[in-house]
Write an enzyme that holds these catalytic residues in place. Structure first.
Site, PDB file in Angstrom:
ATOM      1  N   LEU A 111       0.810  -1.148   0.128  1.00  0.00           N
ATOM      2  CA  LEU A 111      -0.152   0.096   0.165  1.00  0.00           C
ATOM      3  C   LEU A 111       0.798   1.184   0.145  1.00  0.00           C
ATOM      4  O   LEU A 111       1.968   1.295   0.640  1.00  0.00           O
ATOM      5  CB  LEU A 111      -0.958   0.026   1.215  1.00  0.00           C
ATOM      6  CG  LEU A 111      -2.176  -0.857   1.152  1.00  0.00           C
ATOM      7  CD1 LEU A 111      -2.707  -0.793   2.779  1.00  0.00           C
ATOM      8  CD2 LEU A 111      -3.038  -0.344   0.355  1.00  0.00           C
ATOM      9  N   ASP A 112       0.687   2.161  -0.672  1.00  0.00           N
ATOM     10  CA  ASP A 112       1.465   3.387  -0.754  1.00  0.00           C
ATOM     11  C   ASP A 112       1.521   4.089   0.638  1.00  0.00           C
ATOM     12  O   ASP A 112       0.414   3.959   1.412  1.00  0.00           O
ATOM     13  CB  ASP A 112       1.221   4.352  -2.050  1.00  0.00           C
ATOM     14  CG  ASP A 112      -0.328   5.083  -1.746  1.00  0.00           C
ATOM     15  OD1 ASP A 112      -0.186   5.667  -0.658  1.00  0.00           O
ATOM     16  OD2 ASP A 112      -1.037   4.730  -2.653  1.00  0.00           O
ATOM     17  N   MET A 113       2.414   5.068   0.877  1.00  0.00           N
ATOM     18  CA  MET A 113       2.566   5.691   2.060  1.00  0.00           C
ATOM     19  C   MET A 113       1.262   6.253   2.522  1.00  0.00           C
ATOM     20  O   MET A 113       0.828   6.294   3.760  1.00  0.00           O
ATOM     21  CB  MET A 113       3.714   6.429   2.100  1.00  0.00           C
ATOM     22  CG  MET A 113       4.127   7.137   3.352  1.00  0.00           C
ATOM     23  SD  MET A 113       5.322   8.500   2.922  1.00  0.00           S
ATOM     24  CE  MET A 113       5.570   9.049   4.745  1.00  0.00           C
ATOM     25  N   PHE A 114       0.645   7.044   1.808  1.00  0.00           N
ATOM     26  CA  PHE A 114      -0.554   7.715   2.166  1.00  0.00           C
ATOM     27  C   PHE A 114      -1.765   6.852   2.174  1.00  0.00           C
ATOM     28  O   PHE A 114      -2.841   7.696   2.796  1.00  0.00           O
ATOM     29  CB  PHE A 114      -0.841   8.990   0.969  1.00  0.00           C
ATOM     30  CG  PHE A 114       0.630   9.843   1.278  1.00  0.00           C
ATOM     31  CD1 PHE A 114       0.764  10.713   2.278  1.00  0.00           C
ATOM     32  CD2 PHE A 114       1.460   9.758   0.026  1.00  0.00           C
ATOM     33  CE1 PHE A 114       2.082  11.288   2.216  1.00  0.00           C
ATOM     34  CE2 PHE A 114       2.698  10.477   0.079  1.00  0.00           C
ATOM     35  CZ  PHE A 114       2.860  11.396   1.341  1.00  0.00           C
ATOM     36  N   ARG A 195      -4.975   5.986  -7.497  1.00  0.00           N
ATOM     37  CA  ARG A 195      -4.678   7.313  -7.264  1.00  0.00           C
ATOM     38  C   ARG A 195      -4.272   7.782  -8.792  1.00  0.00           C
ATOM     39  O   ARG A 195      -4.347   9.015  -9.173  1.00  0.00           O
ATOM     40  CB  ARG A 195      -3.261   7.491  -6.364  1.00  0.00           C
ATOM     41  CG  ARG A 195      -3.490   7.469  -5.038  1.00  0.00           C
ATOM     42  CD  ARG A 195      -2.370   7.464  -4.136  1.00  0.00           C
ATOM     43  NE  ARG A 195      -2.663   7.300  -2.771  1.00  0.00           N
ATOM     44  CZ  ARG A 195      -3.183   8.165  -2.054  1.00  0.00           C
ATOM     45  NH1 ARG A 195      -3.787   9.176  -2.519  1.00  0.00           N
ATOM     46  NH2 ARG A 195      -3.584   7.807  -0.666  1.00  0.00           N
TER      47      ARG A 195
END
Length: 247
Positions: A111-114, A195
Site C-alpha cells: 500500500l502506498d505511504m498515504f 491514485r
C-alpha cells in the site's frame, strides 16, 4: 503447503523466503545485489542450490528456515511505507509488528505511504508467492473519499478501462456510495492504480482505505492494530487464488 523442491536441496531464493528474509522475488534481488554468502562465498547466481547443511548469510548474518509460519493481518495507518527498511527514514509498517513477533515478517503486496488499510505479513514464501502471482486474481476492495464530487461516469469508465500515460487501468467493479465516496474492487494491483486514475480526472483523494483482501475483511481492526489470520482464512485466501505459482 508442499514445496516443489527436493527436501535436501532447494534454490537459494526459496531458502531465503522460507527463512523469513523476504518474499521469493525480493530475495532474488538480494542475491543479485551480492548480499548473500554460501559457506563464506558470495553467490549471485539465482539457480544456486543449497541444503540445510550449508551456512547461508545475508549481510553477514546467518539465516535459517523458520519452523513457525506466521500469517498476520495489519491495518496499516497512513504515513507508513511497505518495505523492510526505508532509506529516507520514514516509518516502516513492519516495525509495528516487531514487538509481538520474533520471526522476520515481510509484506505480501503493498500500500502506498498515504493509503491505509489491510496488508498481510508472513514468513511463508510459498504463501506469499501464491497470493502475489499475477494469475491469482485475488480481489482487493478499497473505499475512497474524494475532496470533490465524483464524476457520475467514473464508475462506468473505470470498469470499462482507462488509459493513463500509456498504462491501462481497469477495475473489476466500482460503486458510488455517495457524491464523494466510492467503493472499488481491483484484481490486478498495478502501482498506485486508483491514485493515477483519480489524478487523470483531476480528483483529489482525502482518504484511501483497503477494506478487504479476498475473504478477509477489515471489520473492527483499527489503524495500527493487527491480528493473526485464522487457519481457515489462510486456506480461504489460497483457494481464491486461481493458480499456485510453482517453485
Amino acid at each position: 503447503m508442499p514445496d516443489n523442491e527436493n527436501k535436501d536441496e532447494m534454490r537459494l531464493q526459496v531458502f531465503l523466503a522460507h527463512s523469513g528474509v523476504a518474499s521469493r522475488r525480493a530475495s532474488e534481488k538480494i542475491i543479485q545485489d551480492g548480499r548473500v554468502t554460501v559457506n563464506g562465498t558470495v553467490v549471485t547466481e539465482l539457480g544456486t542450490k543449497v541444503t540445510l547443511k550449508d551456512t547461508i548469510c545475508v549481510d553477514g548474518k546467518k539465516v535459517e528456515p523458520e519452523e513457525q509460519k506466521r500469517y498476520v493481518l495489519l491495518n496499516k495507518p497512513a504515513g507508513y511505507v511497505c518495505s523492510l527498511s526505508d532509506e529516507k527514514g520514514r516509518p516502516v509498517a513492519a516495525d509495528l509488528l516487531k514487538e509481538s513477533y520474533s520471526e522476520r515478517l515481510y509484506n505480501v503486496g503493498r500500500l502506498d505511504m498515504f493509503s491505509q488499510g489491510l496488508i498481510i505479513f508472513t514468513n511463508d514464501g510459498s504463501f506469499a508467492a501464491t497470493l502475489s502471482h499475477p494469475s491469482a486474481e485475488l480481489e482487493k476492495e478499497y473505499v475512497v473519499d474524494s475532496s470533490m464530487p465524483l464524476p457520475r461516469t467514473l464508475c462506468e469508465e473505470f470498469e470499462k478501462g482507462i488509459r493513463v500515460d500509456g498504462v491501462f487501468y481497469k477495475c473489476k467493479s466500482a460503486r458510488e456510495l455517495n457524491a464523494r465516496k466510492i467503493k472499488i474492487v481491483l484484481i490486478e494491483g498495478k502501482n498506485r492504480e486508483i491514485r493515477n486514475v483519480f489524478a487523470s480526472k483531476e480528483i483529489g483523494i482525502k482518504r484511501l482505505v483497503r477494506v478487504r483482501i479476498g475473504n478477509v475483511e477489515i471489520k473492527d481492526l483499527k489503524p495500527g492494530e493487527f491480528r493473526d489470520l485464522t487457519p481457515s482464512e489462510v486456506q480461504g485466501l489460497l483457494k481464491l487464488c486461481r493458480k499456485t505459482e510453482k517453485f
